[in-house]
Design a protein around this motif. Structure first.
Motif, PDB file in Angstrom:
ATOM      1  N   GLU A 113       0.827  -1.208   0.000  1.00 13.33           N
ATOM      2  CA  GLU A 113       0.000   0.000   0.000  1.00 13.33           C
ATOM      3  C   GLU A 113       0.860   1.256   0.000  1.00 13.33           C
ATOM      4  OE1 GLU A 113      -3.101  -0.501  -0.409  1.00 13.33           O
ATOM      5  OE2 GLU A 113      -3.429  -2.530   0.355  1.00 13.33           O
ATOM      6  N   THR A 114       0.345   2.320  -0.617  1.00 10.82           N
ATOM      7  CA  THR A 114       1.038   3.607  -0.561  1.00 10.82           C
ATOM      8  C   THR A 114       0.318   4.559   0.401  1.00 10.82           C
ATOM      9  OG1 THR A 114      -0.233   4.479  -2.417  1.00 10.82           O
ATOM     10  CG2 THR A 114       1.861   3.415  -2.947  1.00 10.82           C
ATOM     11  N   GLU A 115      -0.868   4.161   0.896  1.00  9.29           N
ATOM     12  CA  GLU A 115      -1.630   4.984   1.844  1.00  9.29           C
ATOM     13  C   GLU A 115      -2.607   4.112   2.622  1.00  9.29           C
ATOM     14  OE1 GLU A 115      -4.312   7.611  -0.229  1.00  9.29           O
ATOM     15  OE2 GLU A 115      -5.104   5.961  -1.406  1.00  9.29           O
ATOM     16  N   LYS A 116      -3.092   4.608   3.750  1.00 10.88           N
ATOM     17  CA  LYS A 116      -4.122   3.923   4.565  1.00 10.88           C
ATOM     18  C   LYS A 116      -3.863   2.432   4.703  1.00 10.88           C
ATOM     19  CE  LYS A 116      -7.700   7.132   2.974  1.00 10.88           C
ATOM     20  NZ  LYS A 116      -8.771   7.191   1.950  1.00 10.88           N
ATOM     21  N   ALA A 147       1.072  -6.594   5.591  1.00  7.21           N
ATOM     22  CA  ALA A 147       1.010  -5.380   4.782  1.00  7.21           C
ATOM     23  C   ALA A 147       2.295  -4.579   4.892  1.00  7.21           C
ATOM     24  CB  ALA A 147      -0.169  -4.521   5.240  1.00  7.21           C
ATOM     25  N   ASN A 148       2.710  -4.008   3.789  1.00  8.40           N
ATOM     26  CA  ASN A 148       3.890  -3.126   3.808  1.00  8.40           C
ATOM     27  C   ASN A 148       3.685  -1.896   2.944  1.00  8.40           C
ATOM     28  OD1 ASN A 148       6.098  -4.324   1.273  1.00  8.40           O
ATOM     29  ND2 ASN A 148       4.049  -5.084   1.651  1.00  8.40           N
ATOM     30  N   TRP A 149       4.352  -0.824   3.389  1.00  4.83           N
ATOM     31  CA  TRP A 149       4.336   0.430   2.625  1.00  4.83           C
ATOM     32  C   TRP A 149       5.214   0.267   1.394  1.00  4.83           C
ATOM     33  CZ3 TRP A 149       0.971   4.040   4.102  1.00  4.83           C
ATOM     34  CH2 TRP A 149       0.586   4.124   5.433  1.00  4.83           C
ATOM     35  N   VAL A 150       4.733   0.727   0.267  1.00  4.75           N
ATOM     36  CA  VAL A 150       5.547   0.682  -0.960  1.00  4.75           C
ATOM     37  C   VAL A 150       5.539   2.032  -1.671  1.00  4.75           C
ATOM     38  CG1 VAL A 150       5.249  -1.780  -1.402  1.00  4.75           C
ATOM     39  CG2 VAL A 150       3.594  -0.148  -2.342  1.00  4.75           C
ATOM     40  N   GLY A 151       6.408   2.158  -2.654  1.00  2.00           N
ATOM     41  CA  GLY A 151       6.517   3.402  -3.412  1.00  2.00           C
ATOM     42  C   GLY A 151       7.552   4.293  -2.759  1.00  2.00           C
ATOM     43  N   PHE A 204       9.980  -2.409  -2.342  1.00  2.99           N
ATOM     44  CA  PHE A 204      10.246  -3.116  -3.583  1.00  2.99           C
ATOM     45  C   PHE A 204      11.721  -3.019  -3.960  1.00  2.99           C
ATOM     46  CE2 PHE A 204       5.921  -3.490  -5.936  1.00  2.99           C
ATOM     47  CZ  PHE A 204       5.471  -4.303  -4.908  1.00  2.99           C
ATOM     48  N   ASP A 205      12.285  -4.166  -4.287  1.00  2.00           N
ATOM     49  CA  ASP A 205      13.658  -4.231  -4.752  1.00  2.00           C
ATOM     50  C   ASP A 205      14.658  -3.701  -3.726  1.00  2.00           C
ATOM     51  OD1 ASP A 205      15.309  -5.303  -6.577  1.00  2.00           O
ATOM     52  OD2 ASP A 205      15.079  -3.750  -8.097  1.00  2.00           O
ATOM     53  N   ARG A 206      14.329  -3.857  -2.449  1.00  2.00           N
ATOM     54  CA  ARG A 206      15.262  -3.498  -1.385  1.00  2.00           C
ATOM     55  C   ARG A 206      15.498  -4.719  -0.523  1.00  2.00           C
ATOM     56  NH1 ARG A 206      14.495   2.214   1.386  1.00  2.00           N
ATOM     57  NH2 ARG A 206      15.433   0.929   3.001  1.00  2.00           N
ATOM     58  N   ASP A 207      16.526  -4.635   0.322  1.00  2.00           N
ATOM     59  CA  ASP A 207      16.838  -5.786   1.160  1.00  2.00           C
ATOM     60  C   ASP A 207      16.198  -5.711   2.537  1.00  2.00           C
ATOM     61  OD1 ASP A 207      18.337  -7.216  -0.715  1.00  2.00           O
ATOM     62  OD2 ASP A 207      20.052  -5.892  -0.373  1.00  2.00           O
ATOM     63  N   ASP A 208      15.614  -4.554   2.872  1.00  2.00           N
ATOM     64  CA  ASP A 208      14.916  -4.474   4.158  1.00  2.00           C
ATOM     65  C   ASP A 208      13.466  -4.055   3.935  1.00  2.00           C
ATOM     66  OD1 ASP A 208      15.312  -1.880   3.425  1.00  2.00           O
ATOM     67  OD2 ASP A 208      16.049  -1.212   5.372  1.00  2.00           O
ATOM     68  N   ASN A 209      12.686  -4.142   5.008  1.00  2.00           N
ATOM     69  CA  ASN A 209      11.253  -3.909   4.902  1.00  2.00           C
ATOM     70  C   ASN A 209      10.704  -3.836   6.326  1.00  2.00           C
ATOM     71  OD1 ASN A 209       8.706  -3.692   3.780  1.00  2.00           O
ATOM     72  ND2 ASN A 209       8.649  -5.768   2.947  1.00  2.00           N
ATOM     73  N   ALA A 210       9.436  -3.460   6.461  1.00  2.00           N
ATOM     74  CA  ALA A 210       8.738  -3.543   7.748  1.00  2.00           C
ATOM     75  C   ALA A 210       7.348  -4.052   7.412  1.00  2.00           C
ATOM     76  CB  ALA A 210       8.655  -2.169   8.399  1.00  2.00           C
ATOM     77  N   LEU A 211       6.728  -4.772   8.341  1.00  2.00           N
ATOM     78  CA  LEU A 211       5.423  -5.357   8.044  1.00  2.00           C
ATOM     79  C   LEU A 211       4.439  -5.104   9.179  1.00  2.00           C
ATOM     80  CD1 LEU A 211       6.423  -8.922   6.748  1.00  2.00           C
ATOM     81  CD2 LEU A 211       5.587  -7.016   5.355  1.00  2.00           C
ATOM     82  N   SER A 212       3.184  -4.912   8.803  1.00  2.00           N
ATOM     83  CA  SER A 212       2.086  -4.900   9.769  1.00  2.00           C
ATOM     84  C   SER A 212       1.228  -6.098   9.421  1.00  2.00           C
ATOM     85  CB  SER A 212       1.252  -3.631   9.631  1.00  2.00           C
ATOM     86  OG  SER A 212       2.066  -2.493   9.812  1.00  2.00           O
TER      87      SER A 212
END
Ligand code: CTP
Ligand code: CA
Length: 224
Positions: free
Chosen positions: A150-153, A172-176, A181-189
Motif C-alpha cells: 500500500e502507498t496509503e491507509k 502489509a507493507n508500505w511501498v513506493g 520493492f527491490d530493497r533488502d529491508d522492509n517492515a510489516l504490519s
C-alpha cells in the motif's frame, strides 16, 4: 533429504507459496510487469521450510536462487499463476500469496512484434483473475496468508483485503518512494481476525523468520 530430518512446528505441513512479479505479454518481446523482486517471498519460503514445512514455490520471473529444500515452479502470467496455484493446492494445508500479481493483462497480445507507427498508441487491458481469492474459494479449509502493498491507509486497506478475500492473515507493507520493492529491508504490519502485530524495519530474511513463526503460531492455533 534434509526435509526428512527436519522436525519443527510445521513439520509435514504442505505449503504453496507464490512469489515475484507476473509478466503480461504485449507481444513476443514486450510485457507489462511491476517492481517486485521476489525477495520477501523467497525469504519466507526459506523460513517456512526451516520450520519443517514442505514448500512449493510458484515463482514469477526473478533473479533469485531457489532456497534449499524448496520445490520451485516457474511461470510468467497471472493466468498461469492461477492454473499452477489451483493444481498445487490439492493436498496442501497452507497457501501464501506473496506474488505481486498484475491486476490487468493485455487483451489479445500480438503474435508478431508490434511495429511502431503513430505518435500515440493504446493497449486495452482486462482484469486478471484474483488468484488468492480463487484458491480460498476452492478450499475453505486451507490456511491462507496474503500480502498487501500500500502507498496509503495501510491498516484500513489491509483489513479490507483480509475480509474481502476471506484470508486467515495478511502482511502489509508500505511501498513506493523507494520503500520495500527491490530493497533488502522492509517492515510489516500483520493483521488477522482479532489481532495484529507490527514487525519493525529489518532485513527481509530476519522479517521472514519472524513472519514465518507468527504464521506457524496462527496456523497451529486455527487447527486446534
Ligand atoms: N492477489 C492475487 N491475484 C490478483 C491480485 C492480487 O492473488 N490478481 C493477491 C496478492 O498475491 C496478495 C493479495 O492478493 O496476496 C493482495 O494484493 P494487492 O495487489 O495488495 O490487492 P488487490 O486485491 O489487487 O487490490 P489493489 O491492487 O487494488 O490494492
Ligand atoms: Ca493489485
Amino acid at each position: 533429504i534434509a526435509q526428512r530430518f527436519n522436525a519443527g512446528p510445521l513439520h509435514g505441513v504442505r505449503v504453496v507459496l507464490t512469489a515475484g512479479p507476473t509478466r503480461e505479454a504485449i507481444d513476443p518481446v514486450r510485457y507489462i510487469s511491476n517492481r517486485s523482486s521476489g525477495k520477501m517471498g523467497y525469504a519466507l519460503a526459506a523460513a517456512l521450510q526451516a520450520l519443517g514445512a514442505n514448500v512449493t514455490l510458484l515463482s514469477g520471473p526473478t533473479n533469485l536462487s531457489t532456497p534449499a529444500g524448496v520445490l520451485r515452479v516457474d511461470l510468467e502470467s497471472a493466468e498461469q499463476l492461477l492454473e499452477e496455484s489451483l493444481r498445487a493446492v490439492a493436498g496442501a494445508q497452507m497457501f501464501v500469496g506473496a506474488a505481486a500479481v498484475a491486476d490487468y493483462r493485455v487483451d489479445m497480445p500480438a503474435d508478431e512484434k508490434i511495429k511502431k507507427a503513430d505518435a500515440t498508441m493504446s493497449l486495452t487491458l482486462s482484469r486478471n483473475p484474483d488468484v488468492i481469492a480463487a484458491v480460498r474459494q476452492r478450499d475453505a479449509k486451507l490456511f491462507v496468508v496474503g500480502f498487501a502493498a500500500e502507498t496509503e491507509k495501510l491498516a484500513e486497506h489491509a483489513r479490507a483485503k483480509l475480509e474481502r478475500k476471506k484470508l486467515d492473515m495478511i502482511a502489509a507493507n508500505w511501498v513506493g518512494h523507494g520503500r520495500a520493492f527491490d530493497r533488502d529491508d522492509n517492515a510489516l504490519s500483520i493483521f488477522w481476525n482479532g489481532g495484529e502485530r507490527e514487525l519493525p524495519q529489518a532485513s527481509k530474511s530476519e522479517l521472514a523468520r519472524q513472519l514465518a513463526s507468527l504464521i506457524a503460531e496462527r496456523f497451529l492455533a486455527a487447527r486446534n
